[in-house]
Structure formats: structure tokens, C-alpha cells
Design a protein around this motif. Sequence first.
Motif, short mmCIF file in Angstrom:
data_model
loop_
_atom_site.label_atom_id
_atom_site.label_comp_id
_atom_site.label_asym_id
_atom_site.label_seq_id
_atom_site.Cartn_x
_atom_site.Cartn_y
_atom_site.Cartn_z
N LEU A 65 0.86 -1.19 0.00
CA LEU A 65 0.00 0.00 0.00
C LEU A 65 0.88 1.23 0.00
O LEU A 65 1.80 1.34 0.83
N ARG A 71 -3.73 10.14 -0.76
CA ARG A 71 -4.29 9.02 -1.51
C ARG A 71 -3.73 7.70 -0.97
O ARG A 71 -2.63 7.66 -0.45
N GLU A 73 -3.02 3.93 -2.52
CA GLU A 73 -3.02 3.09 -3.71
C GLU A 73 -2.52 1.70 -3.35
O GLU A 73 -1.56 1.55 -2.59
N PHE A 75 -0.79 -1.69 -4.71
CA PHE A 75 0.01 -2.30 -5.79
C PHE A 75 -0.01 -3.80 -5.57
O PHE A 75 0.37 -4.28 -4.50
N ARG A 97 -10.35 -2.50 -6.83
CA ARG A 97 -10.46 -1.07 -6.47
C ARG A 97 -11.89 -0.75 -6.04
O ARG A 97 -12.11 -0.09 -5.03
N PHE A 102 -10.27 1.63 -2.91
CA PHE A 102 -8.96 2.29 -2.98
C PHE A 102 -9.02 3.45 -3.96
O PHE A 102 -9.87 3.47 -4.87
N ASP A 103 -8.10 4.40 -3.81
CA ASP A 103 -8.02 5.47 -4.80
C ASP A 103 -7.55 4.90 -6.13
O ASP A 103 -7.94 5.39 -7.19
N ALA A 104 -6.67 3.88 -6.08
CA ALA A 104 -6.25 3.20 -7.30
C ALA A 104 -5.71 1.83 -6.92
O ALA A 104 -5.21 1.64 -5.80
N VAL A 105 -5.85 0.87 -7.83
CA VAL A 105 -5.20 -0.43 -7.69
C VAL A 105 -4.36 -0.62 -8.94
O VAL A 105 -4.89 -0.58 -10.06
N ARG A 106 -3.05 -0.79 -8.75
CA ARG A 106 -2.14 -0.80 -9.89
C ARG A 106 -1.27 -2.04 -9.88
O ARG A 106 -1.02 -2.63 -8.80
N ALA A 114 6.29 4.70 -9.26
CA ALA A 114 5.47 5.54 -8.35
C ALA A 114 6.31 6.06 -7.18
O ALA A 114 6.07 7.15 -6.67
#
Length: 466
Positions: A65, A71, A73, A75, A97, A102-106, A114
Motif C-alpha cells: 500500500l 491518496r 493506492e 500495488f 479497487r 482504494f483510490d487506485a489499484v495498480r 510511483a
Amino acid sequence: MPIAPSTPASALLARRRALSARLSGPALIAAGEAPSRNYPANRYRFRATSHFAYFAGRHLAGSALLFVDGRAELFTHPPDPDDALWHGPRPALAQLRDELEFDAVRPLDELDLALSPHRGSVATLPPQDAASAAWLSLRLGREVERGSGARLTEAVDAALAEAMIALRLVHDEAAIAQLRFAASVSAEAHVAGMRATRVGGSELATLAAMIAVLRASGLDDAYGPIVTTHGEVLHSDRYDHAALAGDLLLADVGGETPEGWAADITRTWPVSGTFTSTQRAIYDVVLAAQHASLAVAKPGRRYRDVHEAAKRAIVEGLARLGIFRGEVDGLLERGAAALFFPHGIGHLLGLDVHDLEDLGDRAGYAPGRTRSPRFGDGYLRLDRELAPGMCVTIEPGFYQVPGILGDPRRTEPLGDDLRRDVLARFADVRGIRIEDDVLITEAGNEVLSALVPKDARAIEQLVGGG
Ligand code: GLY
Ligand code: MN
Ligand code: MN
């Protein structure tokens, strides 16, 4: 069988926002990797680090995380085409997400990019294994030490640790629901263990009956279970004794919910179903100590006072039985309690059975407080004022440990006031512990593990009951 509740995404989001509000820079919280045996795909069930699980609610191996600029995110490994064959389909990143808000899942391979604008300034928490330490060191471009919670030389890491402690010390509603579930199923496991115990049976048979109850409700072990007729070995990991008439059996067994929230319960019962008079006398001393501690475990009270209440009740009780001679204050001053109750009264309970202890005493001890140098008191793991929403164990005990009772450094201060002739009559009591999980509430406390009896008579009625 009851099924564990699941933490709503809104609660996970609220926790992440609460952390972001406390951070002044970026932070990376890793889940860790699944351990494997003789070849990489021979993996054990994966259990994420508790800090990760606190915010994600799931155990996502290899994930991390990133908290940055308000934010959060995630990963993680994207689904693999082979998953459908070996593990069943896994959710797409976009689905994760949405489910977890989450704000983003990448994809994990975007993490280094990042992190690159923040290199050198990203905080993290002390990893517990060498592989995680190496992985974090590589990601963060600095040496991250394994298991260094007590030291935390980097100021950003120490600040992150303090923020985590502030959040996890007091449980939210969703966490309490998890703890309540873990405690009630674990209490049922103790009842099953009592029922399954037989003269001529074994520690293993009792253990198996207890673990069956945990597994049937989806709980894994929160720690290595202790089921032993040698309760004087505090963390015994053997299960190879027969269960004989005249033995006491000590079971310290607790499960964790699928999300990872723990219970930690101990009961001690007579294998035959009936305490001998000497066992019953000491059992009632330990039970009185537990009640004395529970009476102190309230908001605003210092946990050290919960410990002191147990010590006093144990010494009073043993003096009443004639094992000690003299007045209680003087006996306590001379270390009488630790001769038979050599550990602390308990610890924080949460996502870990000894919650937050990966961060060292900065979690358990309020600023300015340190461990006592005295034998016994030095094992007290928590010295904070209690507050509503905190969950602790209360676990007094009585143990005849040869290494303590035979050590003049421990016994000389008591001299003849330790009445060994009287103590000899209690030789059939090797170890007794009574441990409950206690939620501090506005009104006082609630014993989450109350489903399993602890009065001697009620226990006797259960033992061997099929
Ligand atoms: N089960 C370990 C403890 O009671 O602390
Ligand atoms: Mn405990
Ligand atoms: Mn325990």
C-alpha cells in the motif's frame, strides 16, 4: 457453523483516511510474500502483515500500500492467465479497487516508478523476515532493518509507527465485530476441548477437538496452541503427554478470523473431571486474581494496576493457604508474587495476538514509561491507561517452575516465609492459567470470551461430557 463477519469497505476506507490525516510524507506498507516449501508453488496459506491487513481487509501476497498526498493506492499482482487452472479466477484490478474503495489499484511492477519521485523520504514499518527487509530496502533505496521496531532509527519510520499505534490501539466497530467473533468461536473450542478430555486420552486428542471447532468456522490458529498437562512450561509446544487421572490440563488456544483478528483464551481443567482439593484451592486463588484484575480493567485505569491487583490477590490467597507467612505488603515487596506468577497480566489483542509488539515497547508502554527491572514485573507487556475500544487479555496464573523455586536469587528474599512444607502438599498443581479477552467499554469492560465457563464447578460438569 457461524461464518465470520467481513469488514465493510467503508471501514477500511475510514482507516486509510485516518492514517493519511496523520502522515506528513509518503508511506509504504508491505503485505509480505507467501512462504513456500520445497518448490516455489508449494505455498502455505498466506497471511499478510497485520498493518497491511488492517487497511486492505485481505491477505494479498506480494502486495503493498502506498500512501501519498492523501491518496491510498494498492500495488498488487494482476491476475495471471494460469490462475483459472490452479487457483480459480482472481479479481481484476479494477474490481479490487471498487470492492475495497482504494483510490487506485495498480500492477506491482508500477511501484518503483510511483516511488521514484519520493526516494529517500518514504516511511515504512519494520519487516519481520529477511526477504521482506531486502524487498523494502530495494524499493526504498535505503537499508530497512528486519524486526527493528524497538529501535526505528529513521525518523519517518518512527512517525509512521506512532501513527499506526494511535490507530490500532483503539478498535473501531468493525474490528470489535471481528474480535467478538474470534473470541466466541475460540470459547466454543474450549468447551469442545473440555468435553473431549478423557482419563487415558492424550493432549493431542483434546487439541484436535479444539482445532476442529476453529476450522469449522473458518478460523486459523492465532498462535501456536498450547495444550499440555505441564502448564508450568509457559509456552509448551509439546503434545505428547498422556492425559492421566490427577493431571490438570492447561489449554491456551485461540483462533484468528479470515481477516486475521485474534482471540487468546486459556482454561485449565482436571483430566478426571474433578479437581482434587489442593488443585481446587489453588484454582480458586487464580480465579480470584482474575476477578480482582477485571474489577480494575476500566477506562482511565493504568494496566499496571490490573497486574498489581492480580499479584496481590495471588499472594493473599497463597498466604491464606499457608504457603506464605507474613503480611501481604511485605511479601509483595520481597517478590513473592513472581515466584508463582512470573509473567505479566496480559497484553494488547487485535490483529496480532500480542498486538503491535512488532513495534516494540513504544506500543505497549506510554511515553516516559519503561519496563521494570524486577523479575516477573519486567515481563509486563503493557503499561498504558486503558480507554474504551482497547482490547486486552487478563491472564493470571500459578506455576511451580523448578527453575524459579530452586533459584536462591528468587527465593532467598522470602526466607522461611515461603513454607515449603505446606507447598509440598500442592505438588499436584504444576500450572494453572485463566485467560480472557477483555474489551474496555465506556461502562467498564466486556469479557468477549465469557462463553467458556471458568468457575470450577461449571468446568467439572463439562469435562468428559462427550
Ligand atoms: N497465548 C500466548 C499468550 O497468552 O500470551
Ligand atoms: Mn495472552
Ligand atoms: Mn494465551
